[in-house]
Scaffold this active site. Structure first.
Site, PDB file in Angstrom:
ATOM      1  N   SER A 147      69.661 -14.768  -6.195  1.00  0.00           N
ATOM      2  CA  SER A 147      71.004 -15.324  -6.360  1.00  0.00           C
ATOM      3  C   SER A 147      71.173 -15.630  -7.836  1.00  0.00           C
ATOM      4  O   SER A 147      70.185 -15.734  -8.577  1.00  0.00           O
ATOM      5  CB  SER A 147      71.125 -16.621  -5.541  1.00  0.00           C
ATOM      6  OG  SER A 147      72.248 -17.385  -5.948  1.00  0.00           O
ATOM      7  N   TYR A 160      67.916 -24.635  -2.105  1.00  0.00           N
ATOM      8  CA  TYR A 160      68.282 -23.231  -2.297  1.00  0.00           C
ATOM      9  C   TYR A 160      67.926 -22.786  -3.716  1.00  0.00           C
ATOM     10  O   TYR A 160      67.308 -21.738  -3.912  1.00  0.00           O
ATOM     11  CB  TYR A 160      69.781 -23.060  -2.045  1.00  0.00           C
ATOM     12  CG  TYR A 160      70.287 -21.640  -2.135  1.00  0.00           C
ATOM     13  CD1 TYR A 160      70.108 -20.753  -1.080  1.00  0.00           C
ATOM     14  CD2 TYR A 160      70.970 -21.194  -3.263  1.00  0.00           C
ATOM     15  CE1 TYR A 160      70.586 -19.447  -1.143  1.00  0.00           C
ATOM     16  CE2 TYR A 160      71.452 -19.894  -3.340  1.00  0.00           C
ATOM     17  CZ  TYR A 160      71.267 -19.029  -2.273  1.00  0.00           C
ATOM     18  OH  TYR A 160      71.736 -17.738  -2.347  1.00  0.00           O
TER      19      TYR A 160
END
Length: 269
Positions: A147, A160
């Site tokens: 990401s 995350y």
């Protein structure tokens, strides 16, 4: 000195290929001539729909359930799909999850779940795939989908970001250690992509506006799949240990956003 034998992938395994980036990648690699292994967590119907799209390209598809909160057993799906398809040449660690919970409100169970799915799971799947690739003796490709938060933080996404940042460095270590076996390992770091995870499934990205993204819109899952397909193919033979950002320029806006924000809304998830 003879030229090396060109890498010719026959089988790819993509985790979390029941929708979004995973499905787009499965279809793209099938178009490139690969048979596809598909894993799913809760959406079996979505996985079967992906398999039908793969078969529509004239390629074989095999489907297996994988719950990366149940480790190490979940990674056995890699071995299962290898047996069914006969080999593995490409692994795409795509399955992921996240939270939007402030740091001070996070519970340990939530943190562990995200770390297991986004970091420990790809670690174990990567081990199994690499061991099989080494036994085959023809090299391989591993692509870890991280990401933009592999590189920059986001409020409300502590586990995350920790997992994706860890996966980015794990990618680099894997690249160093697996290079002698002809296995390349790279990361692909998407920005905002129109997928079920971002609540934008089936969105026409060209009708959406994002003022903070230089290209002015979210990305399409097929745009991420195209980069993964390059890294999975023979033309990326000298590319390893890198993180390929697919974000429309979002990461380049750090200082610019800092000087142009007009409220404190960013402080809340």
């Amino acid at each position: 000195m003879s030229a090396p034998t060109p890498f010719a992938p026959e089988v790819a395994l993509i985790t979390g290929a029941d929708s979004g980036i995973g499905r787009a990648t499965a279809v793209r690699l099938a178009e490139a001539g690969m048979d596809i292994g598909i894993t799913w967590h809760s959406d079996e119907k979505g996985a079967e729909e992906t398999a039908e799209e793969v078969r529509g390209q004239g390629r074989r598809a095999a489907v297996a359930q994988m719950d990366l909160t149940v480790l190490p057993a979940a990674a056995d799906a890699v071995d299962e799909l290898c047996r069914e398809l006969g080999r593995i040449d490409v692994l795409v660690n795509n399955a992921g999850t996240g939270t939007m919970t402030p740091f001070l409100d996070l519970g340990l169970d939530d943190v562990r779940q995200v770390l297991d799915v986004d970091l420990v799971g790809p670690f174990l799947c990567g081990q199994k795939a690499a061991r099989q690739m080494i036994r085959q003796g023809h090299g391989g490709r591993i692509v870890n989908v991280t990401s933009v938060h592999e590189h920059q933080p986001r409020v409300g996404a502590a586990p995350y970001c920790a997992a994706k940042g860890g996966l980015g460095l794990l990618t680099q270590v894997m690249a160093l250690e697996l290079a002698e076996h002809g296995i390349t390992v790279n990361a692909v770091a998407p920005g905002e992509i129109a997928t079920p995870m971002t609540g934008q499934e089936d969105t026409d990205v060209h009708t959406e506006q994002r003022h903070g993204v230089p290209l002015g819109r979210p990305g399409d899952a097929r745009e991420v799949a195209a980069v993964i397909a390059f890294l999975a193919g023979p033309e990326a033979s000298y590319v390893t240990g890198a993180s390929w950002v697919v974000d429309g320029g979002m990461l380049r806006m750090g200082p610019q956003a800092g000087s142009h924000l007009t409220s404190d809304d960013w402080r809340r998830p």
